[in-house]
Design an enzyme around this catalytic site. Structure first.
Site, PDB file in Angstrom:
ATOM      1  N   HIS A  38      -7.309  -2.192  10.444  1.00 44.53           N
ATOM      2  CA  HIS A  38      -7.687  -2.239   9.398  1.00 44.53           C
ATOM      3  C   HIS A  38      -6.450  -3.488   8.513  1.00 44.53           C
ATOM      4  O   HIS A  38      -5.696  -3.643   9.309  1.00 44.53           O
ATOM      5  CB  HIS A  38      -7.877  -0.600   8.419  1.00 44.53           C
ATOM      6  CG  HIS A  38      -5.861   0.226   8.386  1.00 44.53           C
ATOM      7  ND1 HIS A  38      -6.097   1.109   8.963  1.00 44.53           N
ATOM      8  CD2 HIS A  38      -4.600  -1.000   9.089  1.00 44.53           C
ATOM      9  CE1 HIS A  38      -4.654   1.369   9.450  1.00 44.53           C
ATOM     10  NE2 HIS A  38      -4.740   0.905   9.047  1.00 44.53           N
TER      11      HIS A  38
ATOM     12  N   ASP B 225       0.620  -0.809   0.107  1.00 42.96           N
ATOM     13  CA  ASP B 225      -0.196   0.158  -0.311  1.00 42.96           C
ATOM     14  C   ASP B 225       0.841   1.547   0.154  1.00 42.96           C
ATOM     15  O   ASP B 225       2.087   1.444   0.029  1.00 42.96           O
ATOM     16  CB  ASP B 225      -1.185  -0.307   1.232  1.00 42.96           C
ATOM     17  CG  ASP B 225      -0.010  -0.370   2.585  1.00 42.96           C
ATOM     18  OD1 ASP B 225       1.432   0.179   2.757  1.00 42.96           O
ATOM     19  OD2 ASP B 225      -0.970  -0.533   3.464  1.00 42.96           O
TER      20      ASP B 225
ATOM     21  N   ASN C 297      -7.487   0.199  13.983  1.00 43.52           N
ATOM     22  CA  ASN C 297      -8.773   0.088  14.212  1.00 43.52           C
ATOM     23  C   ASN C 297      -9.798  -1.298  12.955  1.00 43.52           C
ATOM     24  O   ASN C 297     -11.154  -1.275  12.423  1.00 43.52           O
ATOM     25  CB  ASN C 297     -10.104   1.406  12.850  1.00 43.52           C
ATOM     26  CG  ASN C 297      -8.840   1.361  11.499  1.00 43.52           C
ATOM     27  OD1 ASN C 297      -8.409   0.802  11.238  1.00 43.52           O
ATOM     28  ND2 ASN C 297      -9.582   2.604  11.379  1.00 43.52           N
TER      29      ASN C 297
ATOM     30  N   GLU D  54      -9.317   0.048   5.121  1.00 43.54           N
ATOM     31  CA  GLU D  54     -10.453   0.652   6.517  1.00 43.54           C
ATOM     32  C   GLU D  54     -11.801  -0.404   6.570  1.00 43.54           C
ATOM     33  O   GLU D  54     -12.078  -0.706   5.423  1.00 43.54           O
ATOM     34  CB  GLU D  54     -10.907   1.854   5.874  1.00 43.54           C
ATOM     35  CG  GLU D  54      -9.502   2.952   5.821  1.00 43.54           C
ATOM     36  CD  GLU D  54      -8.514   2.651   6.854  1.00 43.54           C
ATOM     37  OE1 GLU D  54      -8.589   2.465   7.967  1.00 43.54           O
ATOM     38  OE2 GLU D  54      -7.591   4.121   6.909  1.00 43.54           O
TER      39      GLU D  54
END
Length: 241
Positions: A138, A67, A136, A143
């Site tokens: 991810h 990424d 979170n 996301e």
């Protein structure tokens, strides 16, 4: 999914480095995608040492970037690819044709997504995908709310990701979007390792492994994936029963 706990980050890193080497020794022309971030840095240092000790030959491998922050590239300190080059690609003396990372400065980001999708699909999937997990839940820059079926795509960054991402930069840097492999590539990869280290990740890891499988916790996708190995240190696993 299988879970293996290690007493500390060092033993986790050594085991992972040796596993990467074993995959390459079994398939010298392997296609690998290895994440950036803090957790795998020690793994990469130990893997580079294995290569330098001639315990594994990477000359026929191909490496894919996981990424990137949109608008940044390998030459920008703080970018995802900057750290992978620093800790892995450059020490391994890889040739340019062994490395495929997103051009997150490209005018046509959809074409970039298609380029990496095509590369991975043409190989029949990744031989190894090594990822971490965000606070979170991810994986890569997928996301909460990202469909499990997506391939490479441009993502809108969650506020928590924008905040945590600042630690990679020497000054406050606006982060708005990411370009990333999708969770489809995780489901299709031959071998997936999820590395999680540290007590701060323990609540999210518990939710990902013991809670419902939901796109609101992207890492929960691994619960029903037999190709995923979850390797954690004792601190990260402190809330698992």
């Amino acid at each position: 999914m299988t879970i293996q706990e290690f007493p500390d980050h060092e033993s986790l890193s050594q085991y992972t480095a040796e596993h990467i080497a074993a995959i390459i020794n079994q398939k010298p022309d392997a296609l690998l995608c290895l994440a950036s971030g803090d957790t795998p840095i020690e793994t990469y240092h130990r893997f580079v040492a294995l290569v330098k000790d001639e315990r594994v030959d990477v000359s026929r491998c191909t490496f894919v970037g996981l990424d990137e922050w949109v608008g940044f590239g390998p030459e920008d300190a703080g970018s995802c690819s900057y750290y992978v080059f620093r800790d892995l690609f450059t020490p391994l003396n890889l040739r340019p044709n062994q490395i495929y990372v997103f051009d997150a400065k490209a005018d046509d980001l959809d074409a970039e997504c298609a380029r990496i999708d095509t590369l991975i699909d043409s190989h029949g999937g990744l031989d190894l995908l090594l990822v971490g997990m965000g606070m979170n839940g991810h994986i890569a820059l997928n996301e909460p709310g990202t469909p499990f079926t997506l391939g490479c795509h441009v993502s809108e960054l969650a506020e928590s990701t924008k905040t945590v991402g600042q630690k990679y930069f020497t000054q406050e840097t606006p982060l708005t979007k990411g370009i990333t492999l999708g969770l489809r590539h995780l489901t299709e990869a031959h071998d997936v390792i999820l590395l999680v280290s540290g007590a701060k990740k323990a609540p999210t890891l518990r939710d990902a492994l013991k809670g419902p499988v939901t796109e609101q916790v992207p890492a929960s996708i691994i619960q029903n994936r037999p190709n995923v190995q979850v390797w954690i240190d004792k601190a990260a696993g402190s809330l698992l029963t």
